[in-house]
Structures are given as C-alpha cells and as structure tokens.
Scaffold this motif. Structure first.
Motif, PDB file in Angstrom:
ATOM      1  N   ILE A  46       0.833  -1.206   0.000  1.00 51.54           N
ATOM      2  CA  ILE A  46       0.000   0.000   0.000  1.00 51.54           C
ATOM      3  C   ILE A  46       0.865   1.253   0.000  1.00 51.54           C
ATOM      4  N   ILE A 106      -6.605   5.080   5.404  1.00 52.44           N
ATOM      5  CA  ILE A 106      -6.166   4.793   4.040  1.00 52.44           C
ATOM      6  C   ILE A 106      -7.346   4.837   3.078  1.00 52.44           C
ATOM      7  N   THR A 143      -0.309   6.930   3.673  1.00 53.05           N
ATOM      8  CA  THR A 143       0.426   5.683   3.480  1.00 53.05           C
ATOM      9  C   THR A 143       1.875   5.780   3.946  1.00 53.05           C
ATOM     10  N   MET A 205      -4.895  -0.150  -4.559  1.00 56.71           N
ATOM     11  CA  MET A 205      -4.843   0.099  -3.117  1.00 56.71           C
ATOM     12  C   MET A 205      -6.107  -0.385  -2.426  1.00 56.71           C
ATOM     13  N   ALA A 208      -5.754  -4.076  -1.964  1.00 58.46           N
ATOM     14  CA  ALA A 208      -4.797  -4.337  -0.885  1.00 58.46           C
ATOM     15  C   ALA A 208      -5.399  -3.994   0.468  1.00 58.46           C
ATOM     16  N   LEU A 209      -6.221  -2.953   0.510  1.00 59.67           N
ATOM     17  CA  LEU A 209      -6.844  -2.548   1.769  1.00 59.67           C
ATOM     18  C   LEU A 209      -7.850  -3.595   2.245  1.00 59.67           C
TER      19      LEU A 209
END
Length: 426
Positions: A46, A106, A143, A205, A208-209
């Motif tokens: 991230i 995020i 990040t 992202m 990935a989050l």
C-alpha cells in the motif's frame, strides 16, 4: 517491570495459542506473529502504491510547464503543494488512525488520490494543476506516517525493523513510479497518464486494503488498552517531547535536502550534466532502502534515539565529504554513502515516538513530526538555492547543511543522556 511482564505475556500467548496466527477473524492478536508479518507485507504494498503522489509531479513538471507556457518557478509550485499536503495530511490522517484505525485513514486517502489525479489530468490551467496537487500530497500522507505508527503496534520484539520496513514503501515507490509515469506520458500523454495512474492506484490500493482489513480481524477500530507500555522514560511530557522531536526533524531534514534537492543542478554546474545528477539521486534512494531496513535492525538492539544519533552523525560526515571532493567518481560514491547514511533517520523518529509515548497517540505524534520534516525539506531546498544565488557556489550551502545537522546531533545527544540517566537511576 511492566515491559518485562508484557514480553512474558506475549511469549505465553504465542505458545498457548499459535492458531491465532492462522485465524484472521480471531480477536486475539499476537505481536511478532505470522499474521503481523502478513499485515506488514500488505502495508508495504500500500505504501509503494500510495507514494506515487510524491514522485509523479517531478517527472511531469517539464511537460506541464511547456503546455501551459508557465515559468519553471510557477510550475515548481506543484511540488510545493504536494509537500504541504503531505505534511498537513500526516497530522490529519494520524488523528483518523488513532481514533478510527488505519483502514479508515487509508480508505479516505484512496478516494482523495483518485479525485486528485483525475483533476490533475483534466486541468485547464497551470494554477488548477498546482492546487490539485495539495490533495494528491494529502492522499499520499496516509500511506507513510500512519502506516509506520500502525506497524509499531503489530510488533514488540521486532518493532524497529517493522517500522523501517513500513517506511521503505515510500522509497520503493520512488524507484518504480518515475519510469512508469515517464513511459505513460510518452505513450498516451500526461493528461491520460495522470487519470490512468489515479484509477489504477486507487483500485490496486482498495484491493490491498481489503486484504489488510481481513488480516486486521474483527477489530479494525484501534484498541490501545492492551498495547505495550512505553519502553523509555525521558521525564518529558508528550507535548514537550513532540516539540523537541519536531525541531530535531527540521534540523536534520534541512541538512538532508541539500544533496537531495540540488544534486542534479550541482552536477550541471560542474559540467557533468543533469543526467549524471539524476543517476546520483536514484542511487541515494536505492541505498536509502538498505539504510531504512538496516536502521530497523539496529533500533531493535540499541533503541531509536541511539540509532537516529548514529544516522545523523553519518549524514553530517557525508555532507562534509561533498565539500572536499567533486570529481564524478567521488560524487557517485558520496551520494551512495549519503543514501546509506540518511535513509534510516526519518523512520527512527516514529520508533522514538512509539518507545516513549502512549500507543493511543502514536499516529498523531508521528504525523506532527513528519510534518516538521517536510517543512525542513522544503525550507532546506529553498535556503540552499538562496545561498547559492548569493555566493555563486554550493560550498556555503553544504556548510549550512552541516550546521543544521549539528543541531540535530546536539538534540539527540541530550535525549540519549536523559534516557541513560533515567536508566541509571532505575
């Protein structure tokens, strides 16, 4: 004594309930576990994606300047806005992280990043392009500092290493994104490239989050009740220590900015060409990754204050070498040394915050110190240019950096003395 009891409790929990490593939805989380390392791997991914905002603007500036017919100084304000957004955003996203958790922070950053890049690609004037980069810098801040602070909660034995690895995502992004952005601009133009970067980074992202959210388990909202207590007692209030660290951060980053901001121009003045300077800058960033991870190993053994002090002394030494050696080969070597020496300095501040302050305030306090470091980088780059204009040489600018670096060394020595004195009394 409290720290020892916590360490014992961690070992017992790991021995009794190893299965918690493999149960993402379990409420029990064991520091330094496999699940912690999995979280860290996703965090680095991230961080590498989100750091695009720090690097794309540097690549795009010449093309954008030409299209809008703007001056170099005006176009460079876009980078200034990124720095302002990154610095102030670190405090804001730090507060969000402390209160609601890293996933929320995020998530907010992802939305702002997508809108920022789409806005940049659709800019109708240079000033619109400049202003929207404040949002891009703000999105990138989520990040960096907050991720370092969050990673410190996932580890006890390897906390320093974890924080340093989390911080490396920024440098990894600095290695990967510039050539990709340049390729995109040459292939489809800068406008389409910015829109594509925003959409790709946001989607990647977000995925990935989701993975990080699953690894966080049921409690994505940060609960600090069972967090390890501070390891170091400096006999300072959190506000006083934050102010001292902020001043130290400004001092070291004014020194750090001299080679990072001006090495390309310096090589041009020496007749080596800007391409050589760009290679030296890449060399700094590459060795900076090694330095960050190495500083994490060192911090786990000697503490964040001592690690930062060593890095600061080494950084000052490299700056001193720039004064006496200016051949092409020596500049390559010194630039590699500089990257190797300074890369671990900024993550060390996050380690110190976590070692000496309550866990519930870590992300906010790290954000404040990162904001100070961004100010130091911005001011240092500016004042070095002013000194060059006044003297016609970078010699005085390097001396200015060495003087600011000495201020940082003095502060770190005083904090180390307080820590050692308290340990001796105990």
């Amino acid at each position: 004594m409290a720290v020892d009891l916590w360490a014992i409790a961690v070992e017992v929990a790991r021995a009794v309930d190893i299965s918690s490593d493999l149960a993402p939805n379990s409420e029990l989380f064991v520091p330094d576990s496999r699940r912690a390392w999995a979280r860290l791997a996703v965090a680095v991914l991230i961080g590498s994606l989100g750091s695009v905002g720090m690097w794309s603007v540097v690549v795009a500036l010449p093309v954008v300047q030409t299209e809008f017919g703007a001056g170099r100084g005006t176009a460079s304000l876009a980078f200034t806005m990124v720095m302002l957004g990154f610095g102030s955003g670190g405090v804001l996203t730090g507060k969000i992280t402390d209160r609601y958790g890293i996933v929320t922070a995020i998530g907010v950053g992802i939305g702002i990043l997508a809108l920022g890049y789409i806005g940049a690609g659709m800019s109708s004037s240079i000033w619109q392009f400049i202003l929207v980069h404040f949002a891009i810098g703000l999105s990138s801040s989520a990040t960096f500092g907050p991720l370092m602070a969050e990673a410190s909660h996932w580890f006890y034995r390897y906390r320093g290493l974890a924080v340093a690895i989390a911080a490396s995502g920024n440098y990894i992004g600095g290695t990967i994104w510039p050539p990709l952005v340049n390729f995109g601009m040459q292939s489809i133009g800068w406008r389409s490239t910015h829109i594509a970067v925003g959409l790709f980074a946001a989607v990647a992202m977000a995925l990935a989050l989701v993975a990080l959210r699953l690894l966080m388990g049921a409690g994505t909202r940060r609960n600090h009740q069972n967090a390890p207590p501070p390891r170091v007692d400096l006999r300072l209030s959190t506000n006083a220590l934050t102010a001292i660290l902020a001043l130290a951060s400004i001092a070291c980053c004014v020194a750090m900015s001299m080679p990072q901001v001006h090495i390309v121009a310096y090589c041009g003045d020496l007749g080596y060409g800007v391409a050589r300077g760009a290679e030296m800058l890449s060399l700094m960033l590459g060795f900076g990754i090694i330095s960050r991870i190495g500083s994490g190993f060192l911090a786990d053994r000697i503490g964040g204050i001592a690690t930062l002090l060593i890095g600061s002394i080494a950084q000052g030494t490299a700056l001193l070498f720039y004064l006496f050696f200016d051949s092409l080969t020596s500049l390559y070597i010194i630039s590699a040394m500089f990257g190797l020496f300074q890369g671990g300095i900024v993550p060390s501040y996050a380690i110190i915050v976590r070692e000496a302050m309550p866990a519930s305030e870590a992300a906010t306090r790290v954000g404040i110190v990162i904001f100070a470091s961004v100010f130091g980088m911005s001011f240092g780059g500016f004042i070095s240019g002013v000194i060059f204009d006044a003297t016609g040489s970078y010699g005085a600018a390097f001396l200015n950096g060495i003087a600011w670096n000495a201020v940082n060394v003095t502060i770190m020595l005083s904090l180390l003395w307080r820590a050692r004195q308290r340990l001796a009394m105990a």
